[in-house]
Design a protein around this motif. Structure first.
Motif, PDB file in Angstrom:
ATOM      1  N   GLU A 425       3.160   5.816  17.403  1.00  0.00           N
ATOM      2  CA  GLU A 425       2.471   4.654  16.811  1.00  0.00           C
ATOM      3  C   GLU A 425       3.296   3.379  17.029  1.00  0.00           C
ATOM      4  O   GLU A 425       2.754   2.303  17.280  1.00  0.00           O
ATOM      5  CB  GLU A 425       2.247   4.889  15.313  1.00  0.00           C
ATOM      6  CG  GLU A 425       1.553   3.722  14.655  1.00  0.00           C
ATOM      7  CD  GLU A 425       1.375   3.883  13.152  1.00  0.00           C
ATOM      8  OE1 GLU A 425       1.602   4.985  12.618  1.00  0.00           O
ATOM      9  OE2 GLU A 425       0.990   2.881  12.516  1.00  0.00           O
ATOM     10  N   ALA A 429       2.312  -0.132  18.804  1.00  0.00           N
ATOM     11  CA  ALA A 429       2.455  -1.418  18.117  1.00  0.00           C
ATOM     12  C   ALA A 429       3.215  -2.413  18.991  1.00  0.00           C
ATOM     13  O   ALA A 429       2.817  -3.568  19.147  1.00  0.00           O
ATOM     14  CB  ALA A 429       3.172  -1.216  16.781  1.00  0.00           C
ATOM     15  N   ALA A 434       1.589  -5.998  18.289  1.00  0.00           N
ATOM     16  CA  ALA A 434       1.201  -6.008  16.872  1.00  0.00           C
ATOM     17  C   ALA A 434       2.216  -6.798  16.045  1.00  0.00           C
ATOM     18  O   ALA A 434       3.399  -6.862  16.399  1.00  0.00           O
ATOM     19  CB  ALA A 434       1.121  -4.574  16.356  1.00  0.00           C
ATOM     20  N   ASP A 438      -0.359  -6.231  10.907  1.00  0.00           N
ATOM     21  CA  ASP A 438      -1.290  -5.268  11.524  1.00  0.00           C
ATOM     22  C   ASP A 438      -0.977  -3.863  11.036  1.00  0.00           C
ATOM     23  O   ASP A 438      -1.869  -3.079  10.710  1.00  0.00           O
ATOM     24  CB  ASP A 438      -1.172  -5.297  13.059  1.00  0.00           C
ATOM     25  CG  ASP A 438      -1.655  -6.617  13.640  1.00  0.00           C
ATOM     26  OD1 ASP A 438      -2.625  -7.176  13.109  1.00  0.00           O
ATOM     27  OD2 ASP A 438      -1.058  -7.077  14.643  1.00  0.00           O
ATOM     28  N   LEU A 439       0.311  -3.541  11.020  1.00  0.00           N
ATOM     29  CA  LEU A 439       0.707  -2.202  10.566  1.00  0.00           C
ATOM     30  C   LEU A 439       0.507  -2.067   9.056  1.00  0.00           C
ATOM     31  O   LEU A 439       0.073  -1.034   8.567  1.00  0.00           O
ATOM     32  CB  LEU A 439       2.184  -1.943  10.897  1.00  0.00           C
ATOM     33  CG  LEU A 439       2.522  -1.547  12.321  1.00  0.00           C
ATOM     34  CD1 LEU A 439       4.035  -1.356  12.463  1.00  0.00           C
ATOM     35  CD2 LEU A 439       1.816  -0.261  12.693  1.00  0.00           C
ATOM     36  N   TRP A 441      -1.655  -3.514   7.118  1.00  0.00           N
ATOM     37  CA  TRP A 441      -3.064  -3.421   6.692  1.00  0.00           C
ATOM     38  C   TRP A 441      -3.803  -2.253   7.343  1.00  0.00           C
ATOM     39  O   TRP A 441      -4.965  -2.001   7.019  1.00  0.00           O
ATOM     40  CB  TRP A 441      -3.810  -4.730   6.998  1.00  0.00           C
ATOM     41  CG  TRP A 441      -3.526  -5.805   5.978  1.00  0.00           C
ATOM     42  CD1 TRP A 441      -2.810  -6.941   6.178  1.00  0.00           C
ATOM     43  CD2 TRP A 441      -3.965  -5.847   4.619  1.00  0.00           C
ATOM     44  NE1 TRP A 441      -2.752  -7.693   5.041  1.00  0.00           N
ATOM     45  CE2 TRP A 441      -3.462  -7.038   4.047  1.00  0.00           C
ATOM     46  CE3 TRP A 441      -4.711  -4.993   3.803  1.00  0.00           C
ATOM     47  CZ2 TRP A 441      -3.700  -7.399   2.719  1.00  0.00           C
ATOM     48  CZ3 TRP A 441      -4.953  -5.357   2.484  1.00  0.00           C
ATOM     49  CH2 TRP A 441      -4.442  -6.542   1.954  1.00  0.00           C
ATOM     50  N   SER A 442      -3.174  -1.556   8.293  1.00  0.00           N
ATOM     51  CA  SER A 442      -3.806  -0.352   8.862  1.00  0.00           C
ATOM     52  C   SER A 442      -3.604   0.775   7.863  1.00  0.00           C
ATOM     53  O   SER A 442      -2.469   1.051   7.461  1.00  0.00           O
ATOM     54  CB  SER A 442      -3.163   0.040  10.195  1.00  0.00           C
ATOM     55  OG  SER A 442      -3.313  -1.006  11.115  1.00  0.00           O
ATOM     56  N   HIS A 444      -2.916   4.132   6.500  1.00  0.00           N
ATOM     57  CA  HIS A 444      -2.266   5.362   6.953  1.00  0.00           C
ATOM     58  C   HIS A 444      -2.568   6.471   5.943  1.00  0.00           C
ATOM     59  O   HIS A 444      -2.582   6.224   4.739  1.00  0.00           O
ATOM     60  CB  HIS A 444      -0.751   5.152   7.062  1.00  0.00           C
ATOM     61  CG  HIS A 444      -0.354   4.254   8.194  1.00  0.00           C
ATOM     62  ND1 HIS A 444      -0.716   2.931   8.263  1.00  0.00           N
ATOM     63  CD2 HIS A 444       0.368   4.508   9.323  1.00  0.00           C
ATOM     64  CE1 HIS A 444      -0.224   2.402   9.365  1.00  0.00           C
ATOM     65  NE2 HIS A 444       0.427   3.335  10.032  1.00  0.00           N
ATOM     66  N   GLN A 454       4.085   1.972   7.866  1.00  0.00           N
ATOM     67  CA  GLN A 454       3.267   0.999   7.128  1.00  0.00           C
ATOM     68  C   GLN A 454       4.112   0.341   6.036  1.00  0.00           C
ATOM     69  O   GLN A 454       4.099  -0.880   5.875  1.00  0.00           O
ATOM     70  CB  GLN A 454       2.069   1.722   6.509  1.00  0.00           C
ATOM     71  CG  GLN A 454       1.146   0.800   5.728  1.00  0.00           C
ATOM     72  CD  GLN A 454      -0.054   1.544   5.151  1.00  0.00           C
ATOM     73  OE1 GLN A 454      -0.119   2.767   5.187  1.00  0.00           O
ATOM     74  NE2 GLN A 454      -0.999   0.799   4.634  1.00  0.00           N
TER      75      GLN A 454
END
Ligand code: FAD
Ligand code: NAD
Length: 472
Positions: A425, A429, A434, A438-439, A441-442, A444, A454
């Motif tokens: 991941e 990124a 990224a 971005d991480l 709000w993704s 997991h 995250q």
């Protein structure tokens, strides 16, 4: 015979190049010194070592389980069955590679190749003779760095081993000395220690895995200190003698430190690095240039100084990793097909498959310091990870290196059980440009170790709601 594209070396670089070139419509011949394609990675590297490391992990986990109220008997190890299983894994994959080549119409020839000129190669082996090619892709890989004073490895008694003979698992020695605290020394040291050997590691520099960020190495080093019998840093082997009883070595520690010691081991594994296979293959008959360390010089399209020859993988420079070889192989094949592809990765993942695993990609803290590059580092300790707690392994750490102004993810490092899977991941990124948000709000899945990425990103973005943040 004649061929449009001649690939020399059938490892993960060479077969990937051959397959991609065939898929793009080229007539391809792959020559390989071994009877089957697969290279070091498949036959005597990545795959057999990871099969054995899986076994090691299982053994070590049964020991950890004592703390959870589960007591297992020590394992009874049937070495022959273990070797058979490992070989079965290798054979299955090797057959798969051969079949993928056949389906694409790639001609496979067994033999050792050497250039007579830029477009002519002489082959010695079960397929002999001369091959004329339009272009060649050199993918001859690398070999273990010899240790001065040791004529050949493995030694005639088998007591002095390189990684290939160590993977052969002839016996489980009572005591094993590993020379070199890098990837191979620590991975194979872990295998033998789990199988029951008392392992000692001797490392020349002041740290295991020199060059890797210290905070990532620390949890591994702490664990290896209890798994191994001894770890000697800043130490050299200054003499070595094979006797009836074993191998007697003289170790010289750091000045003012441990001094000189003599010790006898049942076996010794030498793992002090690898060197490119660029000698003895007739490169002097071409325009190919080789740097002082023996690596073939290439540009970002894998072209050598000889317009007819490309080079990829271990022979074309660091890092010497299978996935880098594969990526370069595809680039070379695409360039040969007239595409404007370049090898310009932002992140090449590296994974040391020890227990815990150490993984990183993109910019490292050491590199940032060396380059004087300002970064923000968001560290998320696995002590605050629910998933790490459920598997009883909270010593890990995930850290993100971020651009201080934009929050762009420049690099990621992780240490912990399963860190090697986590890094995928992070590669995405970094490659996709990224930013931390971005991480953050993704979403997991919970509870997974991926949440540590995250949550690391949340620390930077001011989004952290986790207990760890509250606890300051
Ligand atoms: P190679 O895989 O070395 O293949 C080169 C091939 O060329 C060989 O099959 C050789 O026989 C052939 N050859 C050489 N000269 C000639 C010639 N003149 N004519 C014809 N054929 C020739 N990397 C990872 O990414 N992950 C890992 O987990 C990992 N574990 C490893 C464990 C060990 C013990 C070792 C030794 C290495 C490991 N590596 C790992 C490194 C990985 O194996 C190499 O980076 C990778 O194999 C390089 O691929 P390559 O295609 O460049 O060359
Ligand atoms: P390495 O470069 O990883 O480690 C060699 C170690 O030996 C270094 O720590 C070095 O300081 C030490 N050393 C050198 N000379 C010494 C001496 N005389 N005495 C004591 N220590 C000495 O090399 P390796 O472990 O042989 O592995 C070779 C390469 O294969 C790796 O660099 C890597 O590219 C690849 N590999 C990758 C993986 C993986 O991806 N998981 C696994 C195994 C190998």
């Amino acid at each position: 015979m004649e061929t449009e594209v001649l690939v020399i070396g059938g490892g993960p670089g060479g077969y990937a190049a051959a397959f991609r070139a065939a898929d793009l419509g080229r007539q391809v011949t792959l020559v390989e010194a071994d009877p089957r394609p697969g290279g070091v990675c498949l036959h005597r590297g990545c795959i057999p070592s990871k099969a054995l490391l899986h076994v090691a992990r299982l053994i070590l986990e049964t020991e950890e389980a004592k703390a959870w109220g589960l007591a297992f008997q020590p394992p009874q190890i049937d070495l022959e069955a273990l070797r058979t299983w490992k070989q079965k894994v290798v054979d299955q994959l090797a057959n798969g590679v051969a079949e993928l080549g056949r389906r694409r119409g790639v001609t496979f020839l067994q033999g050792r190749a050497a250039f007579e000129d830029s477009q002519t190669v002489r082959l010695e082996g079960s397929s002999g003779g001369r091959i004329r090619c339009g272009h060649a892709i050199l993918a001859t890989g690398s070999h273990p760095t010899p240790l001065p004073g040791i004529a050949s490895l493995p030694s005639s008694t088998g007591r002095l081993m390189d990684s290939t003979s160590a993977l052969g698992l002839e016996e489980i020695p009572g005591t094993l000395l590993v020379i070199g605290g890098g990837y191979i020394g620590l991975e194979l040291g872990t295998v033998y220690a789990a199988l029951g050997s008392r392992v000692t590691v001797v490392e020349l520099t002041d740290s295991l895995l020199p060059g890797v960020d210290r905070d990532l190495v620390r949890p591994l080093q702490a664990r290896l200190r209890s798994l191994f019998q001894a770890i000697h840093l800043q130490t050299q082997v200054v003499a070595m003698e094979e006797t009836e009883e074993g191998v007697t070595v003289t170790l010289e520690g750091p000045a003012g430190g441990e001094g000189i010691a003599r010790q006898t081991f049942d076996r010794v594994l030498v793992a002090v690095g690898r060197r490119p296979n660029s000698a003895g293959i007739g490169l002097e008959n071409t325009q190919v240039a080789v740097d002082p360390r023996g690596f073939v010089e290439v540009d970002s399209q894998q072209r050598t100084r000889d317009e007819r020859i490309f080079a990829i993988g271990d022979v074309a420079g660091e890092p010497m990793l299978a996935h880098k070889a594969t990526a370069q192989g595809k680039v070379a094949a695409e360039v040969l097909a007239g595409r404007a592809t370049v090898f310009d990765p932002q992140a090449i993942p590296a994974v040391v498959f020890t227990d815990p695993e150490v993984a990183w990609c993109g910019l490292t803290e050491n590199q940032a310091k060396r380059q004087g590059q300002e970064v923000r580092v968001a560290r998320f300790p696995w002590a605050a990870s629910g998933r790490a707690a459920t598997v009883g392994r909270t010593e890990g750490l995930t850290k993100l290196l971020l651009d201080p102004d934009t929050g762009r993810v420049l690099g990621v490092g992780a240490v912990g059980v399963g860190a090697g899977e986590l890094i995928a991941e992070a590669v995405l990124a970094v490659e996709m440009g990224a930013v931390a948000e971005d991480l953050a709000w993704s979403i997991h899945a919970h509870p997974t170790l991926s949440e540590t990425l995250q949550e690391g990103a949340e620390l930077f973005s001011g989004l952290a709601t986790h207990l760890y943040r509250k606890a300051g």
